[in-house]
Design a protein around this motif. Structure first.
Motif, PDB file in Angstrom:
ATOM      1  N   CYS A  40      -5.495   5.499   1.363  1.00 45.81           N
ATOM      2  CA  CYS A  40      -4.809   4.224   1.175  1.00 45.81           C
ATOM      3  C   CYS A  40      -5.035   3.735  -0.248  1.00 45.81           C
ATOM      4  CB  CYS A  40      -5.314   3.174   2.167  1.00 45.81           C
ATOM      5  SG  CYS A  40      -4.457   1.583   2.002  1.00 45.81           S
TER       6      CYS A  40
ATOM      7  N   CYS B  40       0.828  -1.207   0.000  1.00 42.69           N
ATOM      8  CA  CYS B  40       0.000   0.000   0.000  1.00 42.69           C
ATOM      9  C   CYS B  40       0.862   1.256   0.000  1.00 42.69           C
ATOM     10  CB  CYS B  40      -0.967  -0.008   1.182  1.00 42.69           C
ATOM     11  SG  CYS B  40      -0.206   0.327   2.783  1.00 42.69           S
ATOM     12  N   SER B  41       0.206   2.398   0.059  1.00 43.37           N
ATOM     13  CA  SER B  41       0.883   3.685  -0.062  1.00 43.37           C
ATOM     14  C   SER B  41       1.431   4.218   1.254  1.00 43.37           C
ATOM     15  CB  SER B  41      -0.075   4.714  -0.670  1.00 43.37           C
ATOM     16  OG  SER B  41      -1.291   4.773   0.057  1.00 43.37           O
ATOM     17  N   CYS B  42       1.175   3.547   2.382  1.00 41.51           N
ATOM     18  CA  CYS B  42       1.669   4.034   3.675  1.00 41.51           C
ATOM     19  C   CYS B  42       3.195   4.005   3.711  1.00 41.51           C
ATOM     20  CB  CYS B  42       1.102   3.203   4.819  1.00 41.51           C
ATOM     21  SG  CYS B  42      -0.619   3.595   5.214  1.00 41.51           S
TER      22      CYS B  42
ATOM     23  N   ALA C 226      -3.776   0.648  -2.740  1.00 45.80           N
ATOM     24  CA  ALA C 226      -3.155  -0.655  -2.508  1.00 45.80           C
ATOM     25  C   ALA C 226      -3.515  -1.663  -3.580  1.00 45.80           C
ATOM     26  CB  ALA C 226      -3.589  -1.203  -1.143  1.00 45.80           C
TER      27      ALA C 226
ATOM     28  N   CYS D 209      -3.395   0.351  10.179  1.00 52.20           N
ATOM     29  CA  CYS D 209      -4.705  -0.300  10.289  1.00 52.20           C
ATOM     30  C   CYS D 209      -4.640  -1.603  11.078  1.00 52.20           C
ATOM     31  CB  CYS D 209      -5.268  -0.587   8.901  1.00 52.20           C
ATOM     32  SG  CYS D 209      -5.608   0.881   7.920  1.00 52.20           S
TER      33      CYS D 209
ATOM     34  N   CYS E 180       1.629  -0.497   8.053  1.00 52.36           N
ATOM     35  CA  CYS E 180       0.200  -0.181   8.051  1.00 52.36           C
ATOM     36  C   CYS E 180      -0.380   0.051   9.454  1.00 52.36           C
ATOM     37  CB  CYS E 180      -0.549  -1.322   7.375  1.00 52.36           C
ATOM     38  SG  CYS E 180      -2.330  -1.087   7.317  1.00 52.36           S
TER      39      CYS E 180
ATOM     40  N   PRO F  13      -4.485   6.460   7.386  1.00 49.73           N
ATOM     41  CA  PRO F  13      -3.266   6.065   6.672  1.00 49.73           C
ATOM     42  C   PRO F  13      -2.248   7.204   6.722  1.00 49.73           C
ATOM     43  CG  PRO F  13      -5.237   5.631   5.360  1.00 49.73           C
ATOM     44  CD  PRO F  13      -5.669   6.474   6.507  1.00 49.73           C
TER      45      PRO F  13
END
Length: 249
Positions: A68, A46-48, A70, A54, A52, A63
């Protein structure tokens, strides 16, 4: 192997068949308990910029980038849907979440292994739209728009500490486990209440990109996860507005 390998061509659905032709609009979908199961592994990138948030916040923490973006890959080692064998199939997802994971408004595209029979294809779409209930039933609340679904050659490779996904030129990614003090063992977040599964292997993206549905995303060096999954039709999750997180009922 899945029963799909021996299915004849009349049982197949054309590539680029849209999910809108098979399932209700997301706002009208309801989770219905169904006899299905998937055992295998989920991988995602993902873009984090850090691991993550989450996983431990159960979707309550925003995020790192405020949104987010992904891709997910699901390896079905063993599975079924209403008597149809799903074993040996792979599934890819493009996921676009505008804010906190638990607050919904997800936009999702699905890529179903082109070896799947018609029954397996439709079953997988019901599972990943949430319509089949159980572990993924919360998708009926979280996913506001299914932007597309199609058959595709979904290739997912396990290579030691690395995982790779290739869906034509649409999704290509390689992630790698992050090792701890003992360089022979990965860092694992254990005993969580995360909807995917209790044990999450921390990973990072090596080379990763999405080029489909107008999305041009790159996740090199970004957060990634590897999660053993044991999903069932009877398990139910929901978003608790008071706790502001996803919980199992």
């Amino acid at each position: 192997m899945a029963s799909t390998a021996s299915s004849d061509k009349s049982d197949r659905i054309a590539t680029r068949s849209k999910i809108s032709a098979k399932l209700d609009n997301p706002m009208r979908r309801k989770a219905t308990p169904t006899d299905w199961a998937i055992n295998g592994e989920l991988i995602l990138n993902c873009s984090c910029t850090v691991f993550c948030p989450c996983v431990v916040s159960l979707g309550a923490h925003p995020p790192t980038e405020g949104h987010c973006h992904a891709w997910m890959g699901i390896i079905i080692d063993d599975g079924h849907f209403e008597g149809e064998d799903l074993s040996g199939l792979n599934v890819g997802l493009l996921v676009d979440i505008p804010g906190r994971m638990g607050e919904g408004n997800w936009k999702v595209a699905a890529y179903v292994d082109d070896r799947a029979s018609g029954k397996a294809y439709n079953g997988i779409l019901q599972i990943f739209s949430g319509q089949a209930g159980g572990t993924t039933g919360l998708f009926t609340k979280l996913v506001s728009e299914i932007i597309g679904a199609e058959r595709a050659p979904v290739v997912i490779e396990r290579d030691g500490t690395k995982r790779r996904i290739i869906i034509e030129n649409k999704i290509r990614g390689e992630i790698e486990m992050v090792t701890g003090k003992n360089n022979e063992e990965p860092v694992i977040v254990k005993n969580t209440k995360y909807w995917m599964g209790p044990d999450i292997i921390v990973a990072k993206g090596n080379k990763s990109r999405i080029r489909d549905y107008g999305r041009v995303w790159d996740f090199d060096g970004r957060s990634a996860e590897i999660c053993p999954i044991n999903w069932r039709g009877e398990r139910k999750f929901s978003y608790d507005k008071n706790l502001k997180k996803i919980v199992q009922r």
